[in-house]
Motif scaffolding. Structure first.
Motif, PDB file in Angstrom:
ATOM      1  N   VAL A  95      64.189  57.127  16.489  1.00  0.00           N
ATOM      2  CA  VAL A  95      65.540  57.614  16.786  1.00  0.00           C
ATOM      3  C   VAL A  95      66.548  56.526  16.437  1.00  0.00           C
ATOM      4  O   VAL A  95      66.393  55.378  16.855  1.00  0.00           O
ATOM      5  N   SER A  96      67.567  56.888  15.664  1.00  0.00           N
ATOM      6  CA  SER A  96      68.667  55.967  15.346  1.00  0.00           C
ATOM      7  C   SER A  96      69.987  56.661  15.669  1.00  0.00           C
ATOM      8  O   SER A  96      69.996  57.805  16.123  1.00  0.00           O
ATOM      9  N   ASP A  97      71.095  55.998  15.403  1.00  0.00           N
ATOM     10  CA  ASP A  97      72.415  56.597  15.632  1.00  0.00           C
ATOM     11  C   ASP A  97      72.657  57.800  14.718  1.00  0.00           C
ATOM     12  O   ASP A  97      73.450  58.673  15.040  1.00  0.00           O
ATOM     13  N   GLU A  98      71.974  57.831  13.578  1.00  0.00           N
ATOM     14  CA  GLU A  98      72.232  58.848  12.566  1.00  0.00           C
ATOM     15  C   GLU A  98      71.220  59.980  12.526  1.00  0.00           C
ATOM     16  O   GLU A  98      71.554  61.084  12.118  1.00  0.00           O
ATOM     17  N   ALA A  99      69.967  59.712  12.933  1.00  0.00           N
ATOM     18  CA  ALA A  99      68.931  60.727  12.741  1.00  0.00           C
ATOM     19  C   ALA A  99      67.772  60.537  13.715  1.00  0.00           C
ATOM     20  O   ALA A  99      67.610  59.484  14.311  1.00  0.00           O
ATOM     21  N   VAL A 100      66.976  61.590  13.817  1.00  0.00           N
ATOM     22  CA  VAL A 100      65.715  61.566  14.541  1.00  0.00           C
ATOM     23  C   VAL A 100      64.653  62.017  13.554  1.00  0.00           C
ATOM     24  O   VAL A 100      64.824  63.028  12.873  1.00  0.00           O
ATOM     25  N   GLN A 101      63.568  61.252  13.432  1.00  0.00           N
ATOM     26  CA  GLN A 101      62.534  61.638  12.482  1.00  0.00           C
ATOM     27  C   GLN A 101      61.149  61.305  13.002  1.00  0.00           C
ATOM     28  O   GLN A 101      60.970  60.357  13.750  1.00  0.00           O
ATOM     29  N   TRP A 102      60.188  62.128  12.604  1.00  0.00           N
ATOM     30  CA  TRP A 102      58.784  61.892  12.907  1.00  0.00           C
ATOM     31  C   TRP A 102      58.160  61.243  11.686  1.00  0.00           C
ATOM     32  O   TRP A 102      58.340  61.718  10.564  1.00  0.00           O
ATOM     33  N   ILE A 103      57.424  60.152  11.894  1.00  0.00           N
ATOM     34  CA  ILE A 103      56.819  59.404  10.790  1.00  0.00           C
ATOM     35  C   ILE A 103      55.319  59.307  11.044  1.00  0.00           C
ATOM     36  O   ILE A 103      54.898  58.888  12.136  1.00  0.00           O
ATOM     37  N   LEU A 104      54.529  59.665  10.051  1.00  0.00           N
ATOM     38  CA  LEU A 104      53.071  59.561  10.169  1.00  0.00           C
ATOM     39  C   LEU A 104      52.657  58.094  10.190  1.00  0.00           C
ATOM     40  O   LEU A 104      53.136  57.297   9.381  1.00  0.00           O
ATOM     41  N   LEU A 105      51.788  57.735  11.115  1.00  0.00           N
ATOM     42  CA  LEU A 105      51.350  56.345  11.246  1.00  0.00           C
ATOM     43  C   LEU A 105      50.673  55.826   9.980  1.00  0.00           C
ATOM     44  O   LEU A 105      50.792  54.659   9.632  1.00  0.00           O
ATOM     45  N   ASP A 106      49.971  56.697   9.276  1.00  0.00           N
ATOM     46  CA  ASP A 106      49.251  56.269   8.069  1.00  0.00           C
ATOM     47  C   ASP A 106      50.177  55.877   6.937  1.00  0.00           C
ATOM     48  O   ASP A 106      49.764  55.221   5.991  1.00  0.00           O
ATOM     49  N   LEU A 107      51.455  56.272   7.011  1.00  0.00           N
ATOM     50  CA  LEU A 107      52.411  55.939   5.954  1.00  0.00           C
ATOM     51  C   LEU A 107      53.170  54.640   6.205  1.00  0.00           C
ATOM     52  O   LEU A 107      53.864  54.156   5.323  1.00  0.00           O
ATOM     53  N   ILE A 108      53.057  54.075   7.405  1.00  0.00           N
ATOM     54  CA  ILE A 108      53.777  52.841   7.748  1.00  0.00           C
ATOM     55  C   ILE A 108      53.028  51.643   7.199  1.00  0.00           C
ATOM     56  O   ILE A 108      51.823  51.482   7.451  1.00  0.00           O
ATOM     57  N   ILE A 109      53.722  50.815   6.406  1.00  0.00           N
ATOM     58  CA  ILE A 109      53.060  49.666   5.803  1.00  0.00           C
ATOM     59  C   ILE A 109      53.556  48.328   6.355  1.00  0.00           C
ATOM     60  O   ILE A 109      52.915  47.306   6.158  1.00  0.00           O
ATOM     61  N   ASP A 110      54.702  48.322   7.050  1.00  0.00           N
ATOM     62  CA  ASP A 110      55.252  47.071   7.568  1.00  0.00           C
ATOM     63  C   ASP A 110      56.183  47.384   8.728  1.00  0.00           C
ATOM     64  O   ASP A 110      56.942  48.343   8.674  1.00  0.00           O
ATOM     65  N   VAL A 111      56.118  46.555   9.768  1.00  0.00           N
ATOM     66  CA  VAL A 111      57.011  46.716  10.922  1.00  0.00           C
ATOM     67  C   VAL A 111      57.612  45.356  11.243  1.00  0.00           C
ATOM     68  O   VAL A 111      56.919  44.357  11.295  1.00  0.00           O
ATOM     69  N   ARG A 112      58.928  45.344  11.449  1.00  0.00           N
ATOM     70  CA  ARG A 112      59.622  44.094  11.791  1.00  0.00           C
ATOM     71  C   ARG A 112      60.376  44.301  13.106  1.00  0.00           C
ATOM     72  O   ARG A 112      60.912  45.353  13.362  1.00  0.00           O
ATOM     73  N   ALA A 113      60.416  43.248  13.895  1.00  0.00           N
ATOM     74  CA  ALA A 113      61.131  43.334  15.179  1.00  0.00           C
ATOM     75  C   ALA A 113      62.447  42.615  15.108  1.00  0.00           C
ATOM     76  O   ALA A 113      62.696  41.807  14.285  1.00  0.00           O
TER      77      ALA A 113
END
Length: 55
Positions: free
Chosen positions: A37-55
């Protein structure tokens, strides 16, 4: 996002990456996806498609 090529490369797939930001509001462990969830949109993302996460 997936684009199919034409001609002799018809069976190949081009994969593109994008950057997203927001807050993870829900983790669906059975569907293997997260709700971002962001200020602009809500989206569902498949875990298998995520390649990098930054904090």
């Amino acid at each position: 996002m997936r684009n199919t090529l034409s001609g002799s490369d018809r069976n190949q797939t081009i994969r593109r990456t994008c950057e997203m930001w927001g807050v993870v509001k829900w983790i669906d462990q059975y569907g293997r996806r997260i709700k971002l969830v962001s200020d602009e949109a809500v989206q569902w993302i498949l875990l298998d498609l995520i390649i990098d996460v930054r904090a």
